[in-house]
Write a protein that holds these residues in place. Structure first.
Motif, short mmCIF file in Angstrom:
data_model
loop_
_atom_site.label_atom_id
_atom_site.label_comp_id
_atom_site.label_asym_id
_atom_site.label_seq_id
_atom_site.Cartn_x
_atom_site.Cartn_y
_atom_site.Cartn_z
N LYS A 65 9.29 1.15 1.96
CA LYS A 65 8.77 1.46 0.59
C LYS A 65 8.10 2.64 0.82
O LYS A 65 8.19 3.67 -0.02
N THR A 68 10.64 5.62 1.34
CA THR A 68 11.28 5.84 0.14
C THR A 68 10.49 6.71 -0.78
O THR A 68 10.93 7.46 -1.58
N THR A 121 9.15 6.55 -12.43
CA THR A 121 9.23 6.27 -10.95
C THR A 121 7.87 5.79 -10.53
O THR A 121 7.92 4.73 -9.59
N ALA A 124 8.21 1.93 -10.79
CA ALA A 124 8.85 1.41 -9.89
C ALA A 124 7.75 1.26 -8.72
O ALA A 124 7.86 -0.02 -8.15
N VAL A 130 10.27 0.67 -4.21
CA VAL A 130 11.66 0.55 -3.68
C VAL A 130 11.78 0.79 -2.22
O VAL A 130 11.05 1.78 -1.52
N THR A 132 15.12 1.58 -0.49
CA THR A 132 16.34 1.99 -0.29
C THR A 132 16.41 3.39 0.65
O THR A 132 17.47 3.66 0.93
N SER A 141 21.56 -0.29 -1.86
CA SER A 141 20.82 -0.11 -3.00
C SER A 141 21.53 -0.83 -4.36
O SER A 141 20.78 -1.07 -5.12
N SER A 145 19.29 -4.80 -2.15
CA SER A 145 17.81 -4.70 -1.96
C SER A 145 17.47 -5.22 -3.26
O SER A 145 17.81 -5.64 -4.24
N THR A 147 14.29 -4.79 -4.62
CA THR A 147 13.13 -4.04 -4.98
C THR A 147 13.56 -3.14 -6.59
O THR A 147 14.74 -3.42 -6.82
N VAL A 149 14.88 -0.93 -7.81
CA VAL A 149 15.92 0.10 -7.80
C VAL A 149 15.92 0.80 -9.27
O VAL A 149 16.25 2.00 -9.27
N ALA A 152 13.47 3.18 -10.49
CA ALA A 152 13.46 4.43 -9.74
C ALA A 152 14.61 5.34 -9.97
O ALA A 152 14.56 6.60 -10.13
#
Lengths: 555, 220, 323
Positions: A65, A68, A121, A124, A130, A132, A141, A145, A147, A149, A152
């Protein structure tokens, strides 16, 4: 105190609902600085993790994370907007002799879109992050994943439109609102490079927008677009993604190239050598940049013959870049060089950008790319361009135009120290990564074989120096707002319409709208030497500038 | 500063004269439409790839679309572009009543278009042709045939994105109508009418591509 | 692992390592020369022409000749880089005849390696020195990448599509294997070793197999999942006969034809609607979710073994046949 754009109105609404491009530039300056330090904090954390070969600071999910976050924030919320949204917004109308951009309300909307994208963002982040990578490769993604996404993707989607509207504004303004006498070839090269950047933004960013939208739809509706189990092609995502993201790196770089031209010209007190070549090289980079995306995909199973085409054209992009570097060097030759802080950034840029560009050739060479793709070699390459290049150009520009924007000079001693620290810290951080990459250390690894540790420690040590180097300007620039020496119109003895008006400028930029009668960069190198020889060095900043009568004030 | 002591009220402060303002607006709208072309272009590229891969399945899937409703909708949207063109002409010639009427007609036809699309979407839902867990396809083994479902994914995304742009267009047209009622437009200044006209024509052209691509795959 | 005192390049263990390193050396030399040149000139001019220095400053502002020179010289150099790189890359993509084929399945977060003679390994790959090896690779889930720095090779491993990598090991020893395409939480742990052995040792290692080889596994799966219910050898079932299928050209519904290679057969099992044989309805259910990529590979191995003329596919050998 004379009325200028800063003291015209002190209310908060006069800032939040402003149409003044200069105020919008300041709003952007504050926002992107915030995001820069968020992205930087993520980097500090993962470079700390990488001090040891084992995973002992953060759990793997969190490491993923962090890189990313670093990528998404730095690319979309710092690098892409930085120079255009701050320096471009502030300077473009003034440099061409206009009262404002063509669409002031759209400009304000751009900033609000930036903020909204930023909020998504950060959502997120609050939802747990996130993992990815900023490249969002499918099907990880879109399907695998677990998370945030979607948040984001939404953030990136929205901030893309911020970018597009700014670019649109710049292009129209450059076409229709130049002052009388300001022909295309009298424009500062900063304008040319922002123009080329804006072309790329307008053509490329919409493709990113649709791509992240498709990933979002796939996740939200549980359908297959890039999922091979549902008939989709994950490599199609890569083509669509890189179609924007390769030109995107030129979005991040080109404005800096423009800044460097301004700095080199001013601090050599000399016209840029080969002005037309430098101007057209920006356009060439913009056009060629759209034709090379497949060089990110040599080992994905793309057709070998397509690979040959992408490799060939990627090599061609080196040529206009080389042309710029050689022209800048030729500008220095027989100039009157002043080693001011902005100049130090510009000279540092030339060296580091050259290294970054040359290492790009390694990646364009297919057989070498097979070995170093997805390793630290790539990481080193793009940080040389983006940080050693673009960020140094941004900082050089901020220092150069700081007195114009604020009416105050920053402390030059601190400026030079920071520039050196940043240069040194940067090289210590990223040069070892070339070696790590060729040795085979892949990207996005939180654990690594023991034999890679020495180089990783060097890199992390460099990162701490670099981080300190970035904190210093934050400190002394803010300090200078209150305690910096006040300056007049042209503290740098520079040539350009922005230096003909007050520091800070009035709300509508000029007391009298200019008419331009002289060529670009009409510096008189002999005159500055003469003046220097006759003056007391203590008065360098306050001595009256040579008479640059760009404007016919009998308007 | 502003030397506009005698400048018209519609001239914005950043412009030197009306010509500069008009040129900027036109160039700006065309540039924006270019970005829209790139936006839809990414979608069309993905569509092209999958159509090439899965032509037989997509052919079959396409036949479930109601080509008559689609054709009628095309006619409706083209008519709305006609009334929009009339609106621009009315503005240019100072015919205020005709201007207001033509804007409303354009809005009306646009709403009819979206209404019919709503009917089509509802029918698809009833026939289990909306992608996702609800999707069913008969005639091949298995209920969720990937290639067929992928066609419908693109059908809904492409027409949905188009319909979204139409909704934005409704907002623009309504605002335009209000402004026309307030007497903002004259032969000297009707730039917003022109610009929104450009936008509306663009949305129309997108549909002119979507209709054959989605509805007319191989209707022999 | 070989002894690593401070290295700047990895071990050279494949037929490509030297080629890549020499090309790299050329680029390093060019990069060093140009960056040194620019740095020296920039700093040099910056000092020599500093403000206040009493030197000659009669200037020119442009020179088309100079522009031509400093555009052409880089152009020639990058064209050399391009061609040289393309030639070596072409070799990397062109396996020779008579490769030893080994199957690789990547999944989060491990590598499963299947040798044709039956031996399976997890996160390690044993190969014989001096023999051209071809890896046929596929992913069970997301995109991975099979990377062996000592070989200077990597190739992305995709879901649903086979990719391949070929090399001839040139040095015995144990070398790093990494996953080089970010694939989720334990991407960094998806690594292993490649062990290059002398041919005799490899033969011995191979014969230490336990359990069924892929052909036997495939045959069992073929019966277990009732493939033979529709695919009767006399062609009287719902599906076509699969006798001798590998390598045959199959005419498809909707026109066109495809060769029944590994990709075709894999798609037929896991995504049958993608290509339907002329004259047949699209009735075959997909076994996606019931059979893994490894299972599919086993069935393909079984079908290959039962094909009289696998002529069209590039020739491969099994180690035991050749030795």
């Amino acid at each position: 105190m004379k009325r200028n754009y800063l003291n015209a109105n002190y209310s908060i609404w006069s800032w939040l609902l402003t149409g003044d491009h200069k105020r919008i530039a300041i709003l952007y300056l504050i926002s992107i600085t915030l995001f820069f330090f968020i992205g930087g904090a993520a980097a500090v954390l993962f470079r700390l993790e990488l001090l040891t070969p084992q995973g002992d600071l953060v759990i793997p999910e969190d490491y993923n994370k962090l890189f990313t976050l670093h990528g998404v924030v730095m690319v979309f919320f710092f690098m892409v907007p930085s120079i255009p949204a701050v320096l471009g917004n502030f300077l473009l109308p003034i440099m061409i002799g206009a009262r404002d951009l063509a669409f002031p309300k759209l400009n304000l909307a751009s900033w609000y879109l930036y903020i909204i994208g930023g909020i998504f963002t950060l959502c997120a982040l609050l939802q747990g992050g996130v993992d990815t990578g900023w490249t969002f490769y499918t099907p990880y993604s879109s399907t695998y994943s677990n998370t945030a996404v979607l948040s984001a993707a939404l953030g990136v989607f929205v901030v893309g439109f911020s970018s597009i509207l700014t670019a649109l504004n710049f292009i129209i303004t450059t076409h229709t609102m130049r002052a009388p006498g300001m022909t295309w070839f009298r424009l500062p090269l900063f304008i040319w490079s922002n123009y080329a950047t804006s072309l790329i933004i307008m053509l490329g960013t919409p493709v990113l927008a649709i791509t992240v939208m498709l990933v979002g739809v796939e996740r939200f509706c549980h359908v297959g677009i890039f999922d091979p189990r549902l008939g989709g092609d994950p490599v199609l995502f890569q083509h669509l993604f890189w179609f924007y993201s390769h030109p995107a790196v030129y979005i991040m770089l080109l404005p800096s190239l423009g800044v460097v031209s301004e700095l080199i010209a001013c601090f050599s007190h000399k016209r840029i050598f080969g002005y037309e070549f430098v101007a057209f090289s920006s356009l060439a980079i913009a056009i060629l940049g759209f034709l090379v995306w497949g060089h990110h995909m040599f080992v994905t199973g793309q057709s070998m013959y397509a690979g040959f085409v992408f490799s060939f054209i990627s090599m061609l992009v080196a040529i206009p870049s080389a042309i710029k570097v050689f022209n800048w060097t030729a500008t220095l030759y027989k100039g009157s060089i002043s080693w001011s802080t902005p100049m130090m950034y510009a000279l540092g840029f030339i060296g580091l950008f050259t290294i970054g560009g040359l290492t790009g050739l390694f990646l364009a060479t297919m057989a070498i790319d097979v070995h170093v793709h997805d390793t630290y070699f790539v990481v080193a390459h793009f940080h040389y361009i983006m940080v050693g290049g673009a960020v140094m150009g941004y900082l050089g520009g901020i220092h150069f135009w700081w007195p114009k924007m604020t009416g105050r000079m920053y402390p030059e001693g601190w400026g030079r120290v920071s520039a050196v620290l940043i240069f040194a810290g940067f090289n210590l951080t990223f040069f070892p990564q070339f070696i790590l990459g060729y040795l085979g250390m892949p990207r996005r690894y939180y654990v690594y074989p023991d034999e890679f540790q020495v180089l990783n420690v060097m890199s992390s040590a460099g990162a701490s120096v670099l981080g300190l180097g970035y904190l210093l300007p934050l400190g002394y620039l803010i300090w200078s707002l209150k305690y910096g020496k006040k300056v007049g119109k042209n503290p740098w003895h520079a040539y350009g319409l922005e230096w003909e008006t007050d520091s800070p400028p009035p709300t509508f930029n000029f007391d009298v709208m200019p008419v331009v009668t002289r060529p670009a960069y009409d510096y008189d190198t002999e005159a500055i030497e003469q003046q220097y020889a006759e003056s007391d060095p203590q008065d360098q900043l306050t001595a009256p500038p040579p008479e640059y009568d760009l404007v016919n004030t009998k308007h | 500063m502003s030397a506009h002591a005698d400048s018209p009220p519609f001239l914005r402060h950043q412009f030197d004269d009306v010509l500069q303002q008009r040129t900027s607006a036109a160039l700006g709208m065309w540039a924006f439409l270019l970005t829209e072309v790139m936006f839809f272009g990414g979608l069309f590229t993905a569509y092209t790839v999958y159509r090439y891969w899965y032509y037989p399945e997509w052919d079959q899937a396409s036949r479930q679309l109601d080509v008559y409703l689609g054709a009628f909708n095309t006619f409706v949207l083209l008519t709305s572009s006609l009334t929009m063109a009339f609106a621009v002409d009315s503005a240019a010639t100072g015919k205020q009543k005709a201007l207001r009427r033509n804007i409303l007609l354009t809005l009306f036809f646009g709403i009819v278009f979206v209404g019919i699309k709503g009917i089509e979407y509802t029918t698809k839902w009833e026939h289990h042709l909306v992608p996702g867990s609800h999707f069913e396809w008969h005639g091949m083994s298995g209920l969720r045939v990937p290639a067929i479902e992928l066609f419908y994914v693109f059908y809904f995304i492409m027409t949905g994105l188009h319909a979204f742009h139409m909704l934005i267009g409704f907002g623009l047209l309504f605002t335009l109508w209000i402004q026309a009622r307030m007497g903002k437009f004259s032969p000297e200044y009707y730039t917003p009418v022109e610009m929104i006209g450009l936008y509306w024509h663009f949305v129309d052209i997108i549909w002119v591509f979507l209709f054959p691509l989605l509805y007319l795959m191989d209707r022999s | 692992m070989s002894d690593h005192s401070f290295q700047v390049i990895p071990d050279m263990a494949s037929n490509f390592s030297m080629d890549v390193d020499i090309l790299y050396g050329f680029l390093v030399a060019v990069a060093l020369i140009f960056s040194t040149l620019i740095c020296v000139l920039v700093i040099g001019f910056g000092i020599y022409y500093r403000r206040g220095a009493k030197v000659d400053r009669t200037i020119e502002t442009h020179s088309n000749v100079q522009e031509l020179i400093w555009a052409s010289v880089p152009f020639v150099l990058v064209m050399i880089m391009f061609s040289w790189g393309a030639v070596v890359f072409f070799d990397m993509k062109t396996p020779p005849e008579n490769t030893l084929d080994i199957e690789v399945v990547g999944k989060q977060w491990m590598w499963k390696i299947q040798h044709a003679e039956g031996r399976t390994e997890i996160n390690s790959l044993h190969v014989p020195l001096g023999q051209a090896i071809r890896l046929r690779m596929i992913s069970e889930d997301v995109i991975h990448s099979f990377y062996v720095p000592a070989f200077r090779l990597k190739q992305d491993v995709l879901p649903a599509y086979f990719s391949q990598l070929w090399f001839t090991p040139t040095k015995t020893g144990t070398f790093h294997l990494f996953c080089a395409e970010y694939c989720g939480t334990e991407h960094s742990l998806m690594k292993g070793t490649v062990t290059v052995m002398d041919p005799q040792e490899y033969s011995q290692w191979l014969s230490e197999k336990t359990g069924d080889g892929p052909v036997q596994t495939g045959e069992k799966l073929f019966t277990q999942f009732s493939c033979d219910g529709c695919h009767k050898t006399d062609g009287t079932g719902n599906g076509p006969s699969l006798a001798g299928i590998f390598g045959k050209v199959r005419p498809l519904n909707g026109g066109g034809a495809a060769q029944a290679d590994e990709q075709y057969l894999r798609d037929a099992i896991l995504n049958p609607h993608k290509q339907v044989l002329t004259g047949y309805k699209s009735l075959m259910p997909s076994f996606q979710g019931q059979l893994t990529e490894s299972d599919a590979l086993a069935i393909i191995a079984y079908l290959k073994a039962n094909s009289q003329s696998p002529a069209a596919a590039p020739a491969s050998v099994t180690w035991n046949d050749a030795h």
